[in-house]
Scaffold this active site. Structure first.
Site, PDB file in Angstrom:
ATOM      1  CG  ASP A  51       0.889 -18.103  28.899  1.00  0.00           C
ATOM      2  OD1 ASP A  51      -0.082 -18.811  28.576  1.00  0.00           O
ATOM      3  OD2 ASP A  51       1.908 -17.958  28.196  1.00  0.00           O
ATOM      4  CE1 TYR A 109      -0.583 -10.460  25.144  1.00  0.00           C
ATOM      5  CE2 TYR A 109      -1.051 -10.425  22.791  1.00  0.00           C
ATOM      6  CZ  TYR A 109      -1.278 -10.938  24.061  1.00  0.00           C
ATOM      7  OH  TYR A 109      -2.225 -11.925  24.238  1.00  0.00           O
TER       8      TYR A 109
END
Length: 254
Positions: A51, A109
């Site tokens: 994003d 992540y």
């Protein structure tokens, strides 16, 4: 030939990786550099759709192209045409049917939080400042509750195409929290992710650290499939795609 590029980028200035009409994206900038180098614009396949504002320590993309430039020289050639906040770390030839997204076995992540009263000017856009004090043991206990194969609908933001199709089960193989001074790093490894899943997971773990959520509630939150039961969605700036694992392929160290 099919070429795999490993990228490292700071996502602050970009509207995510995937090309879109309203905003400069990492993919578009990389393709601009390819256009300048190759004289044409190869179609690229990214390992993920990060994003706006999200960073990547190691991001993988592949493209098919015939070039006389040896793979080992592609990073320098492309970096000479890229802005400094996007770097090609390595390049390698891969099998013709390799796809950076579908061949990924797992992705890791990291989410970084700074527990401090004042922002640090040196990591304003790579770390989210959070109020303290924080109970590290409670955060670690909450994080451990997400390990395993679960339906993660409760950690999925509205607008997810995967959720719309009922594809919400993922396997988390690692979820830990470590502290280094004021900075806490949440590390999550899974076979796939839902929309904003890691940022919501980070918000849930943070609430455990603040005493707003009992770590023992995590299984019930997951079982509820109710987004309202989980924590807030943390800001994009603290999130990094840290590592992508492809069986049989060497991954440049992070």
């Amino acid at each position: 030939m099919n070429i795999l590029l490993w990228l490292s980028y700071k996502g602050t200035r970009y509207a995510g990786f995937q090309v879109q009409p309203n905003g400069v994206t990492v993919c578009a900038v990389v393709q601009d550099a390819m256009q300048d180098l190759f004289g044409a614009r190869p179609d690229v396949k990214g390992c993920s759709r990060t994003d706006a504002g999200v960073h990547a320590r190691r991001f993988a993309l592949n493209f098919h192209w015939e070039t006389r430039i040896p793979c080992e020289k592609l990073p320098a050639a492309l970096n000479a045409r890229l802005p400094m906040d996007i770097r090609v770390v390595a390049a390698q030839r891969v099998p013709e049917d390799f796809h950076a997204r579908y061949a990924a076995h797992a992705k890791t992540y990291h989410y970084r939080m700074r527990c401090a009263r004042v922002d640090d000017p040196f990591d304003l856009d790579t770390c989210a400042r959070v109020p303290g004090p924080l109970d590290l043991a409670a955060m670690q206990a909450a994080a451990a509750g997400f390990v395993g194969r679960h339906d993660f609908t409760a950690l999925c933001a509205a607008g997810s195409s995967a959720a719309a199709h009922g594809d919400t089960v993922r396997t988390v193989t690692g979820c830990t929290v470590a502290r280094d001074g004021e900075v806490l790093t949440l590390s999550v490894t899974a076979d796939g992710y839902l929309y904003h899943m890691v940022r919501i997971l980070a918000g849930t773990v943070l609430q455990a650290g603040q005493g707003k959520l009992d770590p023992a509630q995590v299984p019930a939150i997951l079982a509820s499939r109710d987004r309202r039961r989980a924590g807030p969605t943390m800001p994009a700036r603290g999130l990094f795609l840290w590592e992508v694992c492809y069986p049989g392929l060497e991954n440049p160290g992070v």
